[in-house]
Design an enzyme around this catalytic site. Structure first.
Site, PDB file in Angstrom:
ATOM      1  N   GLY A 201      45.856  48.797  55.846  1.00 58.62           N
ATOM      2  CA  GLY A 201      44.783  49.673  56.314  1.00 58.62           C
ATOM      3  C   GLY A 201      43.597  49.625  55.376  1.00 58.62           C
ATOM      4  N   GLY A 203      40.904  50.865  52.559  1.00 56.32           N
ATOM      5  CA  GLY A 203      40.984  51.598  51.291  1.00 56.32           C
ATOM      6  C   GLY A 203      40.455  53.012  51.404  1.00 56.32           C
ATOM      7  CB  VAL A 206      45.883  53.980  54.355  1.00 58.75           C
ATOM      8  CG1 VAL A 206      46.117  54.135  55.831  1.00 58.75           C
ATOM      9  CG2 VAL A 206      45.437  52.577  54.056  1.00 58.75           C
ATOM     10  N   GLY A 207      44.068  54.329  51.625  1.00 59.13           N
ATOM     11  CA  GLY A 207      44.023  54.340  50.153  1.00 59.13           C
ATOM     12  C   GLY A 207      43.718  55.734  49.625  1.00 59.13           C
ATOM     13  CD  GLU A 245      45.344  46.223  34.650  1.00 60.53           C
ATOM     14  OE1 GLU A 245      44.393  45.606  34.122  1.00 60.53           O
ATOM     15  OE2 GLU A 245      46.298  46.672  34.006  1.00 60.53           O
ATOM     16  CB  CYS A 279      39.456  40.728  37.182  1.00 61.19           C
ATOM     17  SG  CYS A 279      41.112  40.188  36.829  1.00 61.19           S
TER      18      CYS A 279
HETATM   19  P1  NAD Z   1      38.077  47.030  45.955  1.00 68.19           P
HETATM   20  O1  NAD Z   1      38.009  48.086  44.915  1.00 68.19           O
HETATM   21  O2  NAD Z   1      37.069  47.049  47.026  1.00 68.19           O
HETATM   22  O3  NAD Z   1      39.483  47.097  46.710  1.00 68.19           O
HETATM   23  C1  NAD Z   1      40.704  47.006  46.002  1.00 68.19           C
HETATM   24  C2  NAD Z   1      41.770  47.750  46.760  1.00 68.19           C
HETATM   25  O4  NAD Z   1      41.458  49.143  46.723  1.00 68.19           O
HETATM   26  C3  NAD Z   1      41.857  47.386  48.240  1.00 68.19           C
HETATM   27  O5  NAD Z   1      43.207  47.406  48.641  1.00 68.19           O
HETATM   28  C4  NAD Z   1      41.085  48.500  48.915  1.00 68.19           C
HETATM   29  O6  NAD Z   1      41.474  48.717  50.247  1.00 68.19           O
HETATM   30  C5  NAD Z   1      41.426  49.683  48.026  1.00 68.19           C
HETATM   31  N1  NAD Z   1      40.451  50.769  48.031  1.00 68.19           N
HETATM   32  C6  NAD Z   1      39.109  50.693  48.203  1.00 68.19           C
HETATM   33  N2  NAD Z   1      38.561  51.910  48.131  1.00 68.19           N
HETATM   34  C7  NAD Z   1      39.558  52.784  47.903  1.00 68.19           C
HETATM   35  C8  NAD Z   1      39.625  54.189  47.721  1.00 68.19           C
HETATM   36  N3  NAD Z   1      38.540  54.957  47.801  1.00 68.19           N
HETATM   37  N4  NAD Z   1      40.831  54.762  47.487  1.00 68.19           N
HETATM   38  C9  NAD Z   1      41.947  54.009  47.410  1.00 68.19           C
HETATM   39  N5  NAD Z   1      41.945  52.675  47.583  1.00 68.19           N
HETATM   40  C10 NAD Z   1      40.767  52.062  47.824  1.00 68.19           C
HETATM   41  O7  NAD Z   1      38.136  45.669  45.154  1.00 68.19           O
HETATM   42  P2  NAD Z   1      38.143  44.202  45.748  1.00 68.19           P
HETATM   43  O8  NAD Z   1      36.749  43.956  46.225  1.00 68.19           O
HETATM   44  O9  NAD Z   1      39.289  44.030  46.662  1.00 68.19           O
HETATM   45  O10 NAD Z   1      38.443  43.313  44.464  1.00 68.19           O
HETATM   46  C11 NAD Z   1      37.476  42.900  43.588  1.00 68.19           C
HETATM   47  C12 NAD Z   1      37.487  43.781  42.363  1.00 68.19           C
HETATM   48  O11 NAD Z   1      38.777  43.806  41.794  1.00 68.19           O
HETATM   49  C13 NAD Z   1      36.584  43.231  41.260  1.00 68.19           C
HETATM   50  O12 NAD Z   1      35.824  44.277  40.707  1.00 68.19           O
HETATM   51  C14 NAD Z   1      37.558  42.695  40.222  1.00 68.19           C
HETATM   52  O13 NAD Z   1      37.101  42.677  38.918  1.00 68.19           O
HETATM   53  C15 NAD Z   1      38.708  43.612  40.388  1.00 68.19           C
HETATM   54  N6  NAD Z   1      39.933  42.969  39.902  1.00 68.19           N
HETATM   55  C16 NAD Z   1      40.459  43.383  38.726  1.00 68.19           C
HETATM   56  C17 NAD Z   1      41.595  42.786  38.216  1.00 68.19           C
HETATM   57  C18 NAD Z   1      42.197  43.256  36.923  1.00 68.19           C
HETATM   58  O14 NAD Z   1      43.346  42.949  36.683  1.00 68.19           O
HETATM   59  N7  NAD Z   1      41.495  43.981  36.102  1.00 68.19           N
HETATM   60  C19 NAD Z   1      42.209  41.760  38.922  1.00 68.19           C
HETATM   61  C20 NAD Z   1      41.659  41.351  40.125  1.00 68.19           C
HETATM   62  C21 NAD Z   1      40.515  41.981  40.618  1.00 68.19           C
END
Ligand code: NAD
Length: 477
Positions: A201, A203, A206-207, A245, A279
């Site tokens: 779903g 973010g 459902v997140g 993370e 990342c």
């Molecule tokens: P994102 O934050 O948009 O989404 C990540 C996850 O969070 C998804 O499953 C999304 O559905 C969920 N999500 C989004 N908003 C939410 C909310 N309000 N509440 C709960 N869940 C929510 O990130 P992305 O675009 O999928 O990934 C890219 C980002 O991830 C980059 O900033 C990257 O640096 C970071 N990243 C970090 C690491 C690490 O280990 N530090 C590793 C990989 C990616």
């Protein structure tokens, strides 16, 4: 067209209550290749109830039993690696010949490492006549991003099951196909109902519901700093544990005793691999001022020789970025950098010739970058490299630390005393020196806005444990 309208809850694939779906797009063709469920509150509550019901029995399970579960999962995972590879190449657009090693095998290794680290971790410890016990925190939700769709869920699943926590996986709605295969793997491993659940779903739907729920005890999140901040705020509903993370703006420092012929390619690949969607990408390359001309020449040559092709082409080294949104974001930063006065060494805006369809981006390198420019401060998450020059080691360290992030950093040099001095002076959760990659038994996570908590190995398992002190006259037996 693949239709995944079901969620995996309480040991079964069940139709999502919402009946809504999300389109999954192949970023190399811009075509819809699958539909997944867009879960709702009923799905969320059903998954939480299923996990909560088995919290106590799983918490009390033996370490031997948990190792057996992980072993079964790892064996099936190994068998399904080709399927995982194909799924990731399709929804992420990563080059088919790179995906197995870069994405899928790492996930397998996380399971193997967790099995090994269960024996290293002190779940029970005697302090004088008292006991310190570490036990499963309970129902945990794993929220993962789109850029590493197998190994991000795998490290969290391995750690949480090793700790004895029932879990709900909420993968990225952009690259969910690998998580559906992971659910099939765990279904085949035949672990008790409720120990593992998958809810697909959005973010912000459902997140958010998971983060706010009072019955969730822990959220392990990987993703953007913005979403991490929302989760942290929502988690105060019951002060649940969180491990975050998040983003990075990692520096790669080349010291002046280093042979740049050998390191230009390394510097390029540390940012361009996975189309820069890493990342830990080394997006700020720091080079001594007096070595810059040679370095620029070498970097230009390497970048222009990168094989940017369709992911299905076995020659391809770089594919597209994941979505139109990500394409637009990267174009915005390239334009902004030009406006701010950085100079393009190679690349630029627009699509590469011959790849007008799909979210392909020209691998781009900027020189004359100042560390206060947006390009040096904000996470771009695309194939864009910034080269910054320095005159002294102290200046290099100052530039490296002048960022809100602190996920990773890289140091290359011949004199190990200097390499170590620099490594110890950088504010980041990991420092990779001389291209010696990090063992999965080492902790992984960030300082500052890059995160809270650590993943991988015993540190990763500890995130899913609560600590209890029992005073009195006891022994561990
Ligand atoms: P994102 O934050 O948009 O989404 C990540 C996850 O969070 C998804 O499953 C999304 O559905 C969920 N999500 C989004 N908003 C939410 C909310 N309000 N509440 C709960 N869940 C929510 O990130 P992305 O675009 O999928 O990934 C890219 C980002 O991830 C980059 O900033 C990257 O640096 C970071 N990243 C970090 C690491 C690490 O280990 N530090 C590793 C990989 C990616």
């Amino acid at each position: 067209m693949l239709n995944y309208t079901k969620q995996f809850i309480n040991g079964k694939w069940v139709e999502s209550h919402s009946k809504r779906t999300i389109d999954i797009v192949d970023p190399s063709t811009e075509e819809v290749i699958a539909k997944i469920a867009a879960g709702d509150e009923k799905d969320v509550n059903y998954a939480i109830d299923s996990a909560k019901k088995v919290e106590n029995e799983f918490r009390k399970s033996s370490l031997y039993y948990r190792k057996q579960i992980l072993l079964k999962i790892s064996e099936i995972y190994k068998r399904r690696m080709e399927d995982l590879k194909n799924a990731i190449s399709m929804d992420l657009g990563s080059p088919i010949s790179k995906t197995k090693a870069a994405q899928v095998e790492v996930g397998y290794k996380h399971f193997v490492t967790a099995i090994q680290m269960i024996d290293e971790l002190k779940f029970k410890e005697q302090r004088g006549n008292a006991l310190v016990i570490k036990e499963a925190v309970g129902t945990s939700v794993l929220i993962t991003p789109w850029n590493y769709p197998a190994n991000q869920p795998a490290t969290k699943i391995a750690s949480s099951l090793a700790a004895g926590c029932p879990i709900i996986l909420k993968p990225s709605e952009i690259t969910p196909l690998a998580s559906i295969i992971l659910a099939e793997i765990i279904e085949e491993a035949d672990i008790p109902n409720g120990y593992f659940n998958l809810v697909n779903g959005y973010g912000n739907e459902v997140g958010e519901l998971f983060s706010k729920s009072k019955n969730v005890k822990m959220i392990s999140f990987t993703g953007s700093t913005e979403a991490g901040a929302k989760i942290m705020k929502n988690a105060t509903s019951n002060f649940k544990k969180i491990a975050l993370e998040m983003g990075g703006k990692s520096p790669l420092i080349i010291l002046d005793d280093q042979n740049i012929e050998e390191n230009a390619e390394l510097a390029v690949m540390k940012v361009m691999s996975n189309s820069g969607q890493i990342c830990t990408a080394a997006t700020r390359t720091l080079i001594p001022e007096n070595m810059k001309e040679d370095f620029f020449r070498l970097v230009k040559e390497k970048v222009e020789n990168l094989k940017l092709q369709l992911p299905s082409n076995t020659e391809s080294e770089i594919g597209p970025v994941v979505s139109q949104k990500q394409f637009d974001k990267v174009q915005f930063y390239i334009n902004k950098s030009i406006e701010e006065g950085a100079k393009i060494l190679t690349g630029g805006t627009g699509k590469p010739k011959g790849l007008e369809k799909g979210y392909f981006i020209k691998p781009t390198v900027f020189i004359d970058v100042k560390n206060d420019m947006k390009i040096a401060q904000e996470e771009i998450f695309g194939p864009v490299m910034s080269i910054i020059t320095y005159n002294t080691i102290d200046e290099a360290i100052e530039i490296a630390n002048d960022t809100e992030y602190g996920l990773s950093s890289y140091v290359l040099g011949q004199n190990l005393d200097t390499v170590r001095k620099v490594a110890e002076s950088i504010d980041s959760g990991t420092v990779e020196t001389n291209n010696i990659s990090k063992s999965l038994t080492l902790p992984f996570g960030g300082y500052k806005s890059s995160g809270i908590g650590r993943e991988w190995g015993d540190f990763g398992i500890e995130e899913f444990l609560e600590v209890k002190a029992i005073s009195g006259y006891f022994t561990t037996h």
